[in-house]
Write an enzyme that holds these catalytic residues in place. Structure first.
Site: not given
Ligand code: MV4
Length: 448
Positions: A116, A165, A287, A289, A291
């Site tokens: 990442k 996550g 991020e 993906n 795929r």
């Molecule tokens: C975050 C965020 C808030 N601020 N990054 C969760 C999954 C991963 N792909 C990234 N995630 C998050 N990153 C920053 N800087 C909040 C989340 C997050 C979230 C993101 C997308 C969809 C659902 C989520 C649920 C909780 C936290």
């Protein structure tokens, strides 16, 4: 073009890939565990090979067994679907070392985006807007304190080897940073064997918006707009839609071009998804993906493309069948993930399905590998189907979704279908007014 493709997956996605192959005149090979001998993906394929016992580690994740299945059947290419080996760079390398084509990006691109920190650094250099944070890894608590003070609380500590996550810890204030840093490191070490972490400014209430990209591996790439995947529970998507209720055509073109340009410049091949958090009108990369994604059908619906056929074309060395100018979205699409889980706790409910009736009619697509009499094995993911509707606008799509959901019959096991009826009754959902925390809040309110 390939004459025979091996599909290294199961369930609805194996069927999805099979259908794409058949329309292209390609013969298919299914693989399956002993738990899946009667599965629809096996029945529908032209040939099948049993590759091991029920646990995925000994079947759907067994690289030697999958390579052997290719050699036995003479399959020239492997489509990995999603999950399982779809983002495993070592697998891709081994496949290619055996003279088999991998339908997807190169091992190098998968490796690049799997780390990442490298992914974010690469994207930032390519002009993609990122969440403010540490430049690379944060090796010590002292360094974490320093970086957090610079970017300002709240901050989030993320594992380099994480994603989706896993391995994230929030520090609301300076009082939380020590625990967040140490716990994130310890969990990352235990889960991924790599304790490297980085820091980001924590965004409080963003939406999860992802851009579908597609590259030919030779410097050409396009985007197919966004999907709004904000409705998640415990990092599992529940309902996705395209376009996002909060993105207009100009914004879509701007972020889409940034993404297409970025993947073109790295010679990316095939389908990819660039994930963003979106807050107050700004996109923040998190991020990529490498795929095909579960929710790809909403993009297919509004752009009228077959992303799997396109993946196969590019893997066979053919050009993409469209240019950016050809890609004009039309209408609105919504997908519901139907899981064999009982509400309100989402407990998996494997077992035998007595009756299955799939909804149909104009603008309705049901991607599923279940049938009446089918026994859902307890070993795998609980997704048993995806209901996708498409209509001229969002309001009509919601009405069509309500109608289609009411036609769906899955008798014998509990499913998440009632949740979607409840969601459709919510004014916030009707108005498209939700962020990544909305669903958990809704479920908590429902519980009491
Ligand atoms: C975050 C965020 C808030 N601020 N990054 C969760 C999954 C991963 N792909 C990234 N995630 C998050 N990153 C920053 N800087 C909040 C989340 C997050 C979230 C993101 C997308 C969809 C659902 C989520 C649920 C909780 C936290």
């Amino acid at each position: 073009m390939f004459k025979k493709v091996l599909i290294a997956n199961r369930g609805e996605i194996a069927l999805r890939v099979h259908r794409a192959c058949k329309e292209m005149g390609i013969s298919t090979v299914a693989i399956h565990s002993t738990a899946d001998s009667n599965a629809m993906h096996v029945r529908m394929a032209d040939e099948s090979v049993c590759i091991g016992p029920p646990p995925a580690a000994q079947s759907y994740l067994s690289v030697p067994n999958i390579i052997a299945a290719c050699e036995i059947t003479g399959a020239e290419a492997i489509h990995p679907g999603y999950g399982f080996l779809s983002e495993n760079a070592n697998f891709v390398q081994i496949v290619q070392d055996h003279g088999i084509a991998f339908i997807g990006p190169t091992a190098e691109h998968i490796r690049l985006m799997g780390d990442k920190i490298t992914a974010k650094d690469t994207m930032r250099k390519l002009g993609v807007p990122c969440v403010p944070g540490s430049d690379g890894a944060v090796p010590t608590l002292d360094e974490a304190r320093k970086v957090a003070a610079e970017i300002g609380y709240p901050v989030i500590v993320k594992a380099t080897a994480g994603g989706g996550g896993r391995g994230m810890k929030l520090a609301r204030t300076e009082a939380d940073i020590e625990a967040a840093f140490q716990t994130a490191r310890a969990e990352a070490k235990a889960a991924f064997g790599n304790d490297e972490v980085y820091l980001e400014k924590y965004l409080d209430a963003p939406r999860h918006i992802e851009i579908q990209v597609f590259g030919d591996g030779r410097g050409k790439a396009v985007h197919l707009g966004e999907r709004d995947c904000s409705l998640q529970r415990r990092h599992q998507k529940v309902l996705e839609e395209a376009p996002s209720p909060v993105i207009d055509a100009k914004t879509r073109a701007r972020i889409g071009e940034i993404c297409a340009d970025a993947v073109a410049r790295i010679d990316y091949a095939g389908a990819g998804t660039i994930e963003f958090l979106y807050e107050k009108g700004e996109f923040y990369f998190i991020e990529m993906n490498t795929r095909l994604q579960v929710e790809h059908p909403v993009t297919e619906a509004i752009y009228d493309v077959d992303l799997v056929q396109e993946q196969i074309r590019v893997a066979a060395g053919l050009p993409m069948s469209f240019t950016q100018r050809d890609l004009v979205p039309s209408g609105h699409a919504i997908e519901c993930r139907i899981n064999a889980e009982s509400l309100p706790d989402f407990r998996p409910s494997p077992g035998r399905i007595n009756t299955y009736y799939a909804p149909g009619g104009l603008g309705v697509r049901m991607d599923s590998a279940i049938y009446g009499g089918y026994a859902i094995p307890p070993y795998y993911d609980s997704l048993i189907g995806k209901l996708i509707v498409h209509a001229r606008n969002r309001e009509l799509a919601l009405a069509r979704l309500r109608r289609a959901l009411s036609e769906l019959v899955v008798d014998g096991v509990a499913t998440t279908t009632p949740l979607f009826h409840a969601l459709l009754d919510e004014p916030d959902i009707q108005a498209g007014r939700y962020d990544i925390h909305w669903l958990e809040g809704f479920l908590a309110r429902e519980e009491s």
